[in-house]
Design a protein around this motif. Structure first.
Motif, short mmCIF file in Angstrom:
data_model
loop_
_atom_site.label_atom_id
_atom_site.label_comp_id
_atom_site.label_asym_id
_atom_site.label_seq_id
_atom_site.Cartn_x
_atom_site.Cartn_y
_atom_site.Cartn_z
N LEU A 109 0.81 -1.22 0.00
CA LEU A 109 0.00 0.00 0.00
C LEU A 109 0.84 1.27 0.00
O LEU A 109 0.33 2.36 -0.28
N PHE A 110 2.13 1.14 0.29
CA PHE A 110 2.98 2.32 0.38
C PHE A 110 3.92 2.42 -0.82
O PHE A 110 4.51 1.44 -1.25
N ASP A 111 4.04 3.63 -1.33
CA ASP A 111 4.90 3.89 -2.48
C ASP A 111 6.35 4.08 -2.08
O ASP A 111 7.25 3.89 -2.90
N ALA A 112 6.58 4.50 -0.85
CA ALA A 112 7.94 4.69 -0.37
C ALA A 112 7.96 4.53 1.15
O ALA A 112 6.96 4.81 1.82
N VAL A 113 9.09 4.09 1.65
CA VAL A 113 9.25 3.89 3.09
C VAL A 113 10.55 4.57 3.51
O VAL A 113 11.64 4.19 3.06
N TRP A 114 10.42 5.59 4.36
CA TRP A 114 11.58 6.29 4.89
C TRP A 114 11.66 6.07 6.40
O TRP A 114 10.69 6.26 7.12
N SER A 115 12.83 5.67 6.83
CA SER A 115 13.11 5.48 8.25
C SER A 115 14.29 6.36 8.61
O SER A 115 14.84 7.06 7.75
N ARG A 116 14.72 6.33 9.87
CA ARG A 116 15.88 7.15 10.23
C ARG A 116 17.15 6.64 9.55
O ARG A 116 18.10 7.40 9.38
N ASP A 117 17.15 5.36 9.16
CA ASP A 117 18.35 4.80 8.54
C ASP A 117 18.56 5.34 7.12
O ASP A 117 19.64 5.84 6.80
N ASN A 118 17.53 5.24 6.26
CA ASN A 118 17.75 5.72 4.89
C ASN A 118 17.52 7.22 4.75
O ASN A 118 17.93 7.82 3.76
N ALA A 119 16.91 7.86 5.78
CA ALA A 119 16.76 9.31 5.74
C ALA A 119 17.96 10.02 6.35
O ALA A 119 18.13 11.23 6.18
N GLY A 120 18.79 9.29 7.08
CA GLY A 120 19.98 9.88 7.68
C GLY A 120 19.71 10.76 8.87
O GLY A 120 20.50 11.66 9.18
N GLY A 121 18.59 10.52 9.56
CA GLY A 121 18.27 11.34 10.72
C GLY A 121 16.87 11.04 11.22
O GLY A 121 16.19 10.15 10.70
N ILE A 122 16.45 11.79 12.23
CA ILE A 122 15.15 11.56 12.85
C ILE A 122 14.28 12.80 12.76
O ILE A 122 14.70 13.84 12.25
N LYS A 123 13.05 12.67 13.22
CA LYS A 123 12.08 13.76 13.32
C LYS A 123 11.79 14.37 11.95
O LYS A 123 11.05 13.79 11.17
N SER A 124 12.36 15.51 11.62
CA SER A 124 12.02 16.14 10.34
C SER A 124 12.71 15.48 9.14
O SER A 124 12.22 15.61 8.01
N SER A 125 13.80 14.76 9.36
CA SER A 125 14.56 14.19 8.23
C SER A 125 13.75 13.20 7.39
O SER A 125 13.69 13.33 6.16
N PRO A 126 13.11 12.18 8.00
CA PRO A 126 12.30 11.27 7.18
C PRO A 126 11.13 11.98 6.50
O PRO A 126 10.75 11.62 5.37
N ILE A 127 10.55 12.98 7.16
CA ILE A 127 9.43 13.71 6.58
C ILE A 127 9.90 14.47 5.34
O ILE A 127 9.26 14.44 4.29
#
Length: 215
Positions: A116-134
């Motif tokens: 159901l999801f087109d993309a999955v961003w976590s702190r690992d592939n976003a390189g950070g937390i909170k605003s980074s995955p967003i």
């Protein structure tokens, strides 16, 4: 406002009820937080942990405890029908989470949500937390919204330049959070498709209404 192209979801508190104990235990082990009975709100405990991680500049976490929380999370009953309708509307659906990739993957597999999801961003592939995955999840969308049920989530979305939508799980808390600038609020995910249609109708009014207004 451009048409909504993407909706971003933090699983904790917006897609499922997570247990708060594993997140509190991580805070106890890594940041010497006093060990006590945690809040029943997993979202509040989770975002408090993220603030501790952010303040320490340390994004590593107790993977086993995070995965335990993901495994034990109870999916809200309105999630599947709401996501299916949003997919039918051709809106891009993304996970934008500060959880580890392992925990997010476990959660999606546990509830068969991956397709159901087109993309999955976590702190690992976003390189950070909170605003980074967003921020990463919203890249390329002319307009995106982020669903959250906490003040810290509202702030993270605003920092990322994404409009936050308040998930009003607790009426009393929602009234308090409403003064912090969400772009709107919903009680159930089943309201989200109609909420999106309402926003789009405001941006693209019916031609006959334009004519009536011009008279």
């Amino acid at each position: 406002m451009h048409p909504i192209e993407a909706i971003l979801f933090e699983p904790v508190g917006c897609l499922a009820e997570f247990p708060s104990e594993p997140f509190h235990e991580i805070a106890v082990r890594l940041f010497d937080v006093p060990k006590k009975k945690p809040s029943r709100s997993a979202s509040r405990v989770y975002w408090h942990l993220l603030n501790l991680m952010d303040g320490a500049g340390a994004f590593a976490c107790q993977a086993a405890l995070e995965t335990e929380a993901a495994q034990a999370a109870s999916l809200y009953e309105d999630v599947l029908p709401a996501l299916a309708e949003l997919k039918h509307m051709r809106i891009r659906l993304c996970v934008a989470s500060s959880l580890s990739q392992t925990a997010v993957t476990r959660f999606l597999e546990r509830h068969n949500l991956g397709a159901l999801f087109d993309a999955v961003w976590s702190r690992d592939n976003a390189g950070g937390i909170k605003s980074s995955p967003i921020r990463q999840a919203a890249a390329g969308a002319s307009e995106a919204i982020f669903l959250t049920d906490t003040l810290e989530g509202l702030k993270a979305a605003q920092i990322a330049g994404v409009k936050p939508i308040l998930m009003m799980n607790n009426p009393d808390e929602a009234r308090h959070l409403a003064v912090h600038g969400p772009a709107g609020g919903i009680v159930s995910l089943l309201e989200l498709p109609d909420f999106i249609r309402l926003l789009q109708s405001r941006d693209h009014p019916h031609p006959s209404r334009d004519r009536e207004g011009a008279v």
